[in-house]
Design an enzyme around this catalytic site. Structure first.
Site, PDB file in Angstrom:
ATOM      1  N   CYS A 122      -6.545  -7.854  -3.881  1.00 59.80           N
ATOM      2  CA  CYS A 122      -6.347  -6.015  -3.589  1.00 59.80           C
ATOM      3  C   CYS A 122      -5.960  -5.327  -4.234  1.00 59.80           C
ATOM      4  O   CYS A 122      -6.254  -4.363  -4.973  1.00 59.80           O
ATOM      5  CB  CYS A 122      -6.700  -6.485  -2.972  1.00 59.80           C
ATOM      6  SG  CYS A 122      -7.675  -4.679  -1.824  1.00 59.80           S
ATOM      7  N   CYS A 123      -4.600  -5.972  -3.896  1.00 62.39           N
ATOM      8  CA  CYS A 123      -2.910  -5.069  -4.580  1.00 62.39           C
ATOM      9  C   CYS A 123      -2.931  -4.861  -5.646  1.00 62.39           C
ATOM     10  O   CYS A 123      -2.533  -4.232  -6.713  1.00 62.39           O
ATOM     11  CB  CYS A 123      -2.101  -5.886  -4.428  1.00 62.39           C
ATOM     12  SG  CYS A 123      -1.449  -6.164  -1.503  1.00 62.39           S
ATOM     13  N   CYS A 205      -1.565   0.983   3.253  1.00 59.74           N
ATOM     14  CA  CYS A 205      -3.279   0.935   2.408  1.00 59.74           C
ATOM     15  C   CYS A 205      -3.929   0.379   4.667  1.00 59.74           C
ATOM     16  O   CYS A 205      -2.939   0.207   4.694  1.00 59.74           O
ATOM     17  CB  CYS A 205      -4.265  -0.028   2.323  1.00 59.74           C
ATOM     18  SG  CYS A 205      -3.418   0.326   0.522  1.00 59.74           S
ATOM     19  N   CYS A 208      -4.288  -2.616   5.878  1.00 62.22           N
ATOM     20  CA  CYS A 208      -3.434  -3.539   5.792  1.00 62.22           C
ATOM     21  C   CYS A 208      -1.634  -3.281   6.371  1.00 62.22           C
ATOM     22  O   CYS A 208      -0.941  -3.702   6.759  1.00 62.22           O
ATOM     23  CB  CYS A 208      -3.224  -3.680   4.003  1.00 62.22           C
ATOM     24  SG  CYS A 208      -4.404  -5.086   3.311  1.00 62.22           S
ATOM     25  N   CYS A 231       3.622  -6.236  -1.793  1.00 65.00           N
ATOM     26  CA  CYS A 231       2.501  -5.951  -2.475  1.00 65.00           C
ATOM     27  C   CYS A 231       2.755  -6.316  -4.570  1.00 65.00           C
ATOM     28  O   CYS A 231       1.594  -6.713  -4.557  1.00 65.00           O
ATOM     29  CB  CYS A 231       2.346  -4.363  -2.858  1.00 65.00           C
ATOM     30  SG  CYS A 231       3.279  -2.921  -3.831  1.00 65.00           S
TER      31      CYS A 231
END
Length: 242
Positions: A122-123, A205, A208, A231
């Site tokens: 995702c990062c 985010c 998270c 990240c």
């Protein structure tokens, strides 16, 4: 000699840092903009350090370029702060860089809530790849890293060889303490993310980031419940490949 990632060797970084070691953050920024000009970009997360750097940068280069990695998953307070900054510093260029995939497209390809099932991916999709795109157009970038933030940042220098992005990373705030960051914000009446007043020392985010209790590691609210603490923007090659 033109200062580029390709032209500098390890000894050159040591020499540059020796020249700057007794300089303050404003001097480091002046050197950076004199050296790189429009080839220098600030990748800003709009945290507390970001507000200090934006204010300092505005004193050195009023039309500096600032990029925010807009993952589409940030808190509303973060987006509200960006609008405040645009109003306070109208001559700065602030770009919100989005990933190539929308949240819906990401879900269709990689499944729902990728930040839970594979946070590294995702990062990668929403932060690392967009930053790679930005930095491919610039020789150097500015970061608000401070040495006291975490063990992985303890050896950060003013001028760093960034192998992850094949770039030169300039970190003007390496010696600042958290107390000094907040003293500057209060003294200069700078806007800041309202979540900082709600036990969010480090803000990423929405999915998270959790609040941190007194006495806990300031970054313990990032990817809470997992071993992930970065990240990937600031990890060296060895850490990146592990």
């Amino acid at each position: 000699m033109e200062v580029t990632y390709q032209s500098l060797h390890e000894q050159d970084y040591k020499s540059l840092n020796d020249q700057l070691k007794n300089k303050d953050s404003l001097d480091v920024l002046k050197w950076a903009y004199q050296t790189f000009g429009n080839e220098l970009v600030y990748s800003c997360s709009f945290g507390a350090e970001g507000m200090v750097l934006i204010d300092l940068i505005s004193k050195v280069k009023k039309d500096a370029k600032i990029v925010f990695l807009d993952t589409d998953f940030h808190f509303k307070e973060t987006y509200e702060l960006i609008e405040q900054v645009k109003n306070k510093y109208p001559t700065l260029t602030i770009e919100l860089k989005k990933p190539s995939l929308t949240p819906v497209e990401q879900s269709e390809i990689h499944g729902e809530e990728l930040w839970k099932t594979n946070p590294d991916l995702c990062c990668q999709l929403r932060k690392l790849t967009p930053l790679e795109s930005v930095l491919s157009e610039h020789q150097a970038w500015i970061s608000g890293l401070r040495r006291e933030q975490s063990p992985t940042r303890a050896n950060t220098q003013f001028i760093n060889k960034d192998q992850r992005f094949q770039s030169i990373k300039v970190c003007p705030l390496i010696h600042w303490t958290e107390e000094e960051i907040w003293m500057y914000i209060k003294l200069h009446k700078l806007p800041y993310n309202a979540l900082h007043d709600q036990n969010f020392p480090s803000i990423g985010c929405e999915f998270c980031t959790k609040p941190v209790q007194p006495g806990e590691d300031p970054r313990s609210g990032r990817w809470a419940g997992s071993a992930k603490k970065e990240c990937g923007l600031h990890l060296g090659d060895k850490q990146k490949n592990n």
